[in-house]
Design a protein around this motif. Sequence first.
Motif, PDB file in Angstrom:
ATOM      1  N   HIS A 170     -23.526  46.317  57.460  1.00 39.63           N
ATOM      2  CA  HIS A 170     -22.562  44.893  57.462  1.00 39.63           C
ATOM      3  C   HIS A 170     -21.618  45.095  56.385  1.00 39.63           C
ATOM      4  N   LEU A 171     -22.052  45.803  55.262  1.00 36.23           N
ATOM      5  CA  LEU A 171     -21.195  46.018  53.915  1.00 36.23           C
ATOM      6  C   LEU A 171     -20.093  46.837  54.608  1.00 36.23           C
ATOM      7  N   VAL A 172     -20.603  48.030  55.132  1.00 36.55           N
ATOM      8  CA  VAL A 172     -19.567  49.084  55.685  1.00 36.55           C
ATOM      9  C   VAL A 172     -18.381  48.504  56.683  1.00 36.55           C
ATOM     10  N   TYR A 173     -19.001  47.362  57.355  1.00 38.05           N
ATOM     11  CA  TYR A 173     -18.039  46.892  58.451  1.00 38.05           C
ATOM     12  C   TYR A 173     -17.134  46.036  57.524  1.00 38.05           C
ATOM     13  N   THR A 174     -17.795  45.256  56.667  1.00 40.05           N
ATOM     14  CA  THR A 174     -16.817  44.311  56.113  1.00 40.05           C
ATOM     15  C   THR A 174     -15.798  45.039  55.098  1.00 40.05           C
ATOM     16  N   TYR A 175     -16.233  46.205  54.516  1.00 35.64           N
ATOM     17  CA  TYR A 175     -15.241  47.022  53.829  1.00 35.64           C
ATOM     18  C   TYR A 175     -14.037  47.213  54.921  1.00 35.64           C
ATOM     19  N   TYR A 176     -14.353  47.891  55.923  1.00 34.61           N
ATOM     20  CA  TYR A 176     -13.113  48.243  56.738  1.00 34.61           C
ATOM     21  C   TYR A 176     -12.424  47.057  57.321  1.00 34.61           C
ATOM     22  N   LEU A 177     -13.227  45.794  57.633  1.00 37.56           N
ATOM     23  CA  LEU A 177     -12.233  44.834  57.872  1.00 37.56           C
ATOM     24  C   LEU A 177     -11.407  44.611  56.831  1.00 37.56           C
ATOM     25  N   MET A 178     -11.913  44.647  55.456  1.00 34.87           N
ATOM     26  CA  MET A 178     -10.859  44.305  54.498  1.00 34.87           C
ATOM     27  C   MET A 178      -9.820  45.259  54.398  1.00 34.87           C
ATOM     28  N   LEU A 179     -10.044  46.563  54.562  1.00 33.84           N
ATOM     29  CA  LEU A 179      -9.051  47.439  54.630  1.00 33.84           C
ATOM     30  C   LEU A 179      -8.060  47.374  55.938  1.00 33.84           C
ATOM     31  N   ALA A 180      -8.392  46.662  56.988  1.00 29.56           N
ATOM     32  CA  ALA A 180      -7.678  46.627  57.987  1.00 29.56           C
ATOM     33  C   ALA A 180      -6.640  45.308  57.766  1.00 29.56           C
ATOM     34  N   PHE A 181      -7.441  44.181  57.269  1.00 28.04           N
ATOM     35  CA  PHE A 181      -6.558  43.053  56.877  1.00 28.04           C
ATOM     36  C   PHE A 181      -5.464  43.471  55.871  1.00 28.04           C
ATOM     37  N   LEU A 182      -5.919  44.300  54.750  1.00 30.44           N
ATOM     38  CA  LEU A 182      -4.648  44.676  53.816  1.00 30.44           C
ATOM     39  C   LEU A 182      -3.792  45.532  54.422  1.00 30.44           C
ATOM     40  N   TYR A 183      -4.166  46.573  55.463  1.00 33.59           N
ATOM     41  CA  TYR A 183      -3.193  47.453  55.952  1.00 33.59           C
ATOM     42  C   TYR A 183      -2.330  46.398  56.669  1.00 33.59           C
ATOM     43  N   ASN A 184      -2.844  45.600  57.506  1.00 34.61           N
ATOM     44  CA  ASN A 184      -1.911  44.598  58.585  1.00 34.61           C
ATOM     45  C   ASN A 184      -1.029  43.848  57.691  1.00 34.61           C
ATOM     46  N   SER A 185      -1.485  43.308  56.497  1.00 36.74           N
ATOM     47  CA  SER A 185      -0.364  42.470  55.612  1.00 36.74           C
ATOM     48  C   SER A 185       0.481  43.271  55.155  1.00 36.74           C
ATOM     49  N   LYS A 186       0.281  44.660  54.811  1.00 37.46           N
ATOM     50  CA  LYS A 186       1.279  45.374  54.291  1.00 37.46           C
ATOM     51  C   LYS A 186       2.381  46.072  55.444  1.00 37.46           C
ATOM     52  N   HIS A 187       1.959  46.227  56.576  1.00 36.69           N
ATOM     53  CA  HIS A 187       2.723  47.076  57.674  1.00 36.69           C
ATOM     54  C   HIS A 187       3.140  46.504  58.804  1.00 36.69           C
ATOM     55  N   LYS A 188       2.759  45.031  58.924  1.00 32.47           N
ATOM     56  CA  LYS A 188       3.017  44.416  60.205  1.00 32.47           C
ATOM     57  C   LYS A 188       4.516  44.231  60.492  1.00 32.47           C
ATOM     58  N   ASN A 189       5.184  44.141  59.502  1.00 27.74           N
ATOM     59  CA  ASN A 189       6.477  43.781  59.931  1.00 27.74           C
ATOM     60  C   ASN A 189       7.571  44.936  59.704  1.00 27.74           C
ATOM     61  N   LYS A 190       6.910  46.442  59.225  1.00 20.11           N
ATOM     62  CA  LYS A 190       7.762  47.353  58.916  1.00 20.11           C
ATOM     63  C   LYS A 190       7.552  48.499  59.941  1.00 20.11           C
ATOM     64  N   ARG A 191       6.421  48.829  60.762  1.00 13.96           N
ATOM     65  CA  ARG A 191       6.046  49.967  61.301  1.00 13.96           C
ATOM     66  C   ARG A 191       6.574  49.539  62.910  1.00 13.96           C
ATOM     67  N   ALA A 192       7.095  50.604  63.477  1.00 10.92           N
ATOM     68  CA  ALA A 192       7.394  50.691  64.877  1.00 10.92           C
ATOM     69  C   ALA A 192       6.116  51.029  65.764  1.00 10.92           C
ATOM     70  N   HIS A 193       5.986  50.471  67.157  1.00  9.51           N
ATOM     71  CA  HIS A 193       4.728  50.816  67.738  1.00  9.51           C
ATOM     72  C   HIS A 193       4.831  52.160  68.499  1.00  9.51           C
ATOM     73  N   GLN A 194       3.987  52.937  68.507  1.00  7.57           N
ATOM     74  CA  GLN A 194       4.033  54.368  69.135  1.00  7.57           C
ATOM     75  C   GLN A 194       3.535  54.193  70.531  1.00  7.57           C
ATOM     76  N   TYR A 195       2.373  53.266  70.820  1.00  5.34           N
ATOM     77  CA  TYR A 195       1.982  53.145  72.139  1.00  5.34           C
ATOM     78  C   TYR A 195       2.408  51.706  72.581  1.00  5.34           C
ATOM     79  N   ASP A 196       2.039  51.627  73.871  1.00  6.85           N
ATOM     80  CA  ASP A 196       2.106  50.148  74.612  1.00  6.85           C
ATOM     81  C   ASP A 196       0.759  49.875  74.332  1.00  6.85           C
ATOM     82  N   SER A 197      -0.328  50.483  74.379  1.00 11.06           N
ATOM     83  CA  SER A 197      -1.779  50.045  74.273  1.00 11.06           C
ATOM     84  C   SER A 197      -2.642  50.980  73.916  1.00 11.06           C
ATOM     85  N   PHE A 198      -3.523  50.458  73.064  1.00 10.33           N
ATOM     86  CA  PHE A 198      -4.716  51.371  72.941  1.00 10.33           C
ATOM     87  C   PHE A 198      -5.882  50.795  73.578  1.00 10.33           C
ATOM     88  N   VAL A 199      -6.718  51.895  74.319  1.00  8.38           N
ATOM     89  CA  VAL A 199      -7.658  51.657  75.122  1.00  8.38           C
ATOM     90  C   VAL A 199      -8.911  51.836  74.452  1.00  8.38           C
TER      91      VAL A 199
END
Length: 885
Positions: free
Chosen positions: A781-810
């Motif tokens: 759970h700690l590992v999971y929480t850690y990576y969720l935090m990383l995802a949140f930070l990554y999203n906050s930083k790059h959501k308006n800057k990066r172009a999408h490479q794929y239409d969808s991730f399966v």
Amino acid sequence: MNVLWHKINPTICGKMEMCFCSLGIFTFFFTLNGLFFPTAGYVLKDCWITRHTQAICKPIGRTLNVFPKDIPARVTTMDLSVNKISKLNNTDLEDLPNLLHIDLTENRISEIESGTFAGQISLEVLILNKNKLRKLKKGIFDGLVKLTMLGLTHNKIETVAPTSCKSLINLKFLDLGHNKLHHLTNYQQILQQMPHLQTLHVGANNISTFNSWELSNKPTELITLDLSQNELLVFVLTADIFPKLTKLGLNDGIKNGMVWEMNDTSHLIGISELDISRVHSSLDGLQEVLETFNSSLMNLTLNHMKKTLEILISISCKIPSLTSLTVQHNSIRVISSDMLHLCSNVNELDLGHNKITNISDESFQSLRQLQILVLMFNSLSSVPYAIRNVSTLFKLDLSFNRMRLHDCEDFANMKSLRILFLNNNHLGALKDCVFRDLVNLKNLQLPNCSIRKLNGAFINTMPNLQVLNLSNNQLTVLDQGEFKALKSLQNLTLDGNKLSKLKSGAFHGLSNLRYLTLQSNKLKETQIKNKVFRDLKGLKSLNLMSNHIKYKSAELIPKAPFAELSKLDTLILSGQHGRFGAYLPQNLLKGLTNLSTLNIRSSHLMYMHPHTFNYTPNLKVLSLSSNDIADFVHGLFSPIQKLKSLKISHASLQSLDFLLHANLTELKFLEVRHNAFSGIRETVLQSLPALEYLDIKGNSFSCDCDKAWFLQWVITNKQTQVFDAYNFECNSPPNLKGKKLLDIDIRSCAVDMGFICYISTACAVIMTIAVSFTHHFLQWHLVYTYYLMLAFLYNSKHKNKRAHQYDSFVSYNAKDEGWVLGELLPKLEDEQGWTLCLHHRDFQPGKSIMDNITDAIYGSRKTICVVSRDYLKSEWCSREIQVAR
């Protein structure tokens, strides 16, 4: 008292970081808490200790009202004189079993409780003079079985209980003089209790009757009996109770008409010393008294006599055994040839404190055995001619007259003279022949004689002279060889003259001189040369205090002045006049390899070269007080590791850190009062392991928590006494200014530190337990929480800057891979033209799984989750859907 230190010193707080490590360190800290404060000194509130076992109890600026309670048990001597103690309680001395001597003179003691001395089985001397005792009660001295001396003079004692002295079985000296005793009725029983009593003083007690039966009914051990100033009307001695009595004092005690009754004169056959000064009796009465001692009397005192003195002297000198006669304060103006003609057996004659202006030439002609003649405090203008023929004289005292030495015959034929006092006369300039016949003289006193020149008086005379005192005269120059005949001279005193020049060889011939005093003259450094002292090979003490010796530099001087004085033990250079050029040449002390004591106080020194003491390895006592040295250079004290006493008071010292590397391991006495430091570092005191006495009075003390160790050390240690510590005052912080240093409650510092350590350690323990518990049960759970935090930070930083490479991730489970590749992929990519991200073909090798998942999700516009039973069971699939969400 309220706890008052609120700030914790940063140094102490830094040490407290150790407390956060673990519960084990916390426990270890408090186990060693007793060692946190050094335990090596002690301080007394109202007394100080000298010579290890002597207590002096005289508080500065005040007096004691009660007996002090904090005296160490090892004390053997106590001085409590000149205080205001009014009562001795039976508990005052109970903790002092080793007392041998106690002085309570000049207090206000009016009561001594029974049992006060019960535990003082070792006490030998008790002095209670000048108090307010009125009665010696029963058992007052119980326990004093070893007492040998008891002083009770100048009290108000009226009665003495018969059993008050029953414990004084070894008493030898008892002084009850100047009290209010009226009779000796009880003394018989008292003396029986003191079988070894040798000296009894009962003078000035209004005793009018002396009957031997009142004093004792059997022989006593008395050697001295003082009955003076008692206005005796009756003296009756009917029994031989004084077989060993040798000294009897009756001065100012024999009144006119006194009954002097003795059935056998042999009862006082041992009396050799008698004082009947200030008698108020008839000549017949005095003659009757003197005839009693006709066969034994040797020393007779006849001071302040109002009767016919010449007749009384004649009567006295008829006593064949008389050898010493004192006739002072009798206003005698002329000594006639007949006054002393019967004193042929007298060898000591004291005529001092009279008004003698003239002595007949034949006055001492019959005194063929005269050895000591005292004529001090008279009005003689010259050496009496009468003494020239007294060849037997051993000592002659002519001090305090109006005398001048007129010719070379003043001391003619006095070859037996050993001691001559001429001080306080107006001799002026001496003559070279004035002492020529004093070939055996050993002691010559010439202070305060207005001597301007010696004129060779000591060049060819007195080869056996050992002591010469020329202090407080008018000498300005000492010529070469001025004392060359004084081969045996050991002590030469020249202080208080006006000496400004010492010629080379001034002390030539004084090879046996041990003590030389040149204090309070006008000598400059130019006169203190090697050539001046080179003849004094055996000199042990040299006093150059209060001259004008001042050097302008600490640099080497061409010739060290004391280089030849290898046996010198004491050198005093203190009190030099003039504020400028206050330095010591670095080689000034060269040659003084045996120097033990050096005093350079009050000489305005501003600097001392680090090599100053390189030449004095045996120095033990050093005084540098009252100089202008604010600090000392490194290594200055390193060569004098045998130092035992150091005084540097009134010197503006900012700290005592210069002692840290001095290696003064034998230092016992340190006086640094009235300087400018606010405290002493703990390491400084640790560098002085032998310290027994510390005087830091008059400094500006800072009362904060970093001084807590010092207060604890002052109070608890049992080696080093801190003088007058109870009167130290705080100078900072402002809220404590003026408060007594030892009144501060240091527990606040210790409590704060313990509490902080407790909280810190408790938090550390709780955190350790929580982390361990979480790691064991909630690791993923700690590992999971850690990576969720990383995802949140990554999203906050790059959501308006990066172009999408794929239409969808399966996102799918590996067990559903057949359906994804066979059904989903052709529909979306081939038919719809989408670009899909599949982990088996698009994840980058070497990158962590979570990083690949995160990059794939945020690199695609949408995420397609293929949910199946296997998908829901997969941990990684759950993370993918959570990250995507």
